[in-house]
Design an enzyme around this catalytic site. Structure first.
Site, PDB file in Angstrom:
ATOM      1  N   LEU A   1       0.827  -1.204   0.000  1.00 17.40           N
ATOM      2  CA  LEU A   1       0.000   0.000   0.000  1.00 17.40           C
ATOM      3  C   LEU A   1       0.868   1.263   0.000  1.00 17.40           C
ATOM      4  CD1 LEU A   1      -2.865   1.266   0.260  1.00 17.40           C
ATOM      5  CD2 LEU A   1      -2.626   1.042   2.738  1.00 17.40           C
TER       6      LEU A   1
ATOM      7  N   GLU B  43       0.586   0.577  10.105  1.00 10.71           N
ATOM      8  CA  GLU B  43      -0.877   0.403  10.122  1.00 10.71           C
ATOM      9  C   GLU B  43      -1.583   1.584  10.791  1.00 10.71           C
ATOM     10  OE1 GLU B  43      -2.483  -3.512  10.909  1.00 10.71           O
ATOM     11  OE2 GLU B  43      -0.555  -4.424  10.401  1.00 10.71           O
TER      12      GLU B  43
END
Length: 367
Positions: free
Chosen positions: A124, A351
């Protein structure tokens, strides 16, 4: 100090306590090799071992039980940071396939990932797009019935050893998710970090990918996947913190100074009390968040953000205190507390950094 007492809390079923004790026994018997210098080789072996033992099925699942993933992360992190890493990356890297993959893609990737035969990666982040996912610059364009991807991903865990990457790229319809085989990317530019883990910058140039779900739905898929695993970051932090506390207790009870034990000093006792209280508070937040998702079947965005923010920040403080209690040993290369000090730092960033978690919590409160 009973490391398993909290599994009797009402957030858990009896099977969770049994799983924790079984995993702890497995970790004691099988993770002695997980502290060497060759992180790539260690992680490959850990993935195989965890797959053969059946533990990867808990995180590589179309219907994950977050409490099970979280407690396994806590147990594995207590024993070896790379074991926690190898375990959770199989789930994070394949989770989007479980959420939105076609039957053929699920058949192709999920079984092998769950059995430790294939290593997964979640791609990502980019050089200019970390917390700001909407700033993604990697692009995807249609090529007949398939897709071609161009761009650069960075800070990619398992980069360089993964067999496939779930990549997020910008298509005409918006951010979309794709599965890309390792043979389609260049992951030769490795990244060295303070606690060695397999990590790389991943370059895509006309790389062929298979679409996950619908075009333009990639951002939602990424967030749904992260919502499952964000809570478990808190649990991993607890594993590190519990190890730090145990090392501190052992040192405090054995170290003699000024005619008494270090543990006899009230300042040491106060520090130990703060450490233990912070760990229990973090555990309450972490397993509440998992329980909300598993049992209440409710969205737990706020609860997960609170858990990650508090548990990771607390673990950092606990381990810093552990270094202080251990004194010179705490900064000696190879000492468990020194390794914990390096391992725990990244948890406050990946995260969703602590600052992002605060924004998420506030946004949920202001709705």
């Amino acid at each position: 100090m009973d490391r398993f007492a909290h599994y009797a809390w009402p957030f858990f079923d009896p099977r969770h306590a049994a799983l924790a004790k079984e995993a702890d026994s497995f970790a004691r018997d099988n993770f002695s090799h997980a502290h060497g210098a060759d992180a790539d080789a260690i992680c490959r072996r850990l993935v195989q071992d965890l797959g053969c033992a059946g533990y990867l099925h808990h995180c590589v699942s179309e219907t994950p039980d977050v409490r099970s993933i979280a407690l396994l992360r806590e147990i594995f992190a207590y024993h070896a940071g790379l074991a926690d890493f190898a375990f959770v990356m199989q789930g994070l890297g394949s989770g989007t396939i479980g959420l939105a993959g076609s039957p053929d893609l699920k058949k192709k990737y999920l079984r092998k990932t769950a059995e430790g035969e294939a290593i997964a990666a979640f791609a990502l982040s980019e050089p200019e797009a970390g917390s700001d996912v909407q700033a993604l610059q990697t692009v995807a364009r249609r090529d007949g019935s398939g897709w071609l991807l161009d761009g650069t991903k960075t800070w990619i865990s398992n980069g360089g050893i993964a067999d496939f990457y779930v990549v997020f790229a910008r298509a005409e319809e918006g951010i979309s998710a794709f599965v890309v085989d390792a043979s389609e990317v260049d992951a030769s530019e490795r990244i060295e970090i303070v606690a060695p883990h397999p990590m790389a910058t991943v370059k895509l140039k006309g790389s062929r990918g298979e679409l996950l779900g619908e075009p333009g739905q990639g951002f939602k898929l990424a967030m749904r996947n992260l919502d499952v695993f964000r809570t478990t970051v808190a649990a991993a932090a607890l594993g590190f913190a519990r190890k730090g506390l145990d090392e501190s207790l052992e040192r405090a009870k054995s170290r003699r100074m000024f005619g008494q034990k270090l543990a006899d000093f009230q300042m040491t006792q106060a520090k130990l009390a703060d450490m233990a209280t912070g760990i229990d508070a973090g555990a309450l937040l972490a397993y509440r968040a998992a329980w909300v998702r598993d049992v209440r079947k409710e969205k737990n965005t706020k609860e997960a953000a609170m858990a990650k923010m508090f548990a990771t920040e607390t673990a950092q403080k606990v381990i810093d205190d552990a270094v202080q209690i251990c004194g010179g040993l705490g900064v000696m290369r190879g000492h468990p507390v020194e390794a914990l000090y390096r391992e725990v730092r990244a948890l406050r960033i990946y995260e969703g950094a602590t600052e992002v978690q605060k924004l998420i919590i506030a946004r949920e409160l202001l709705k």
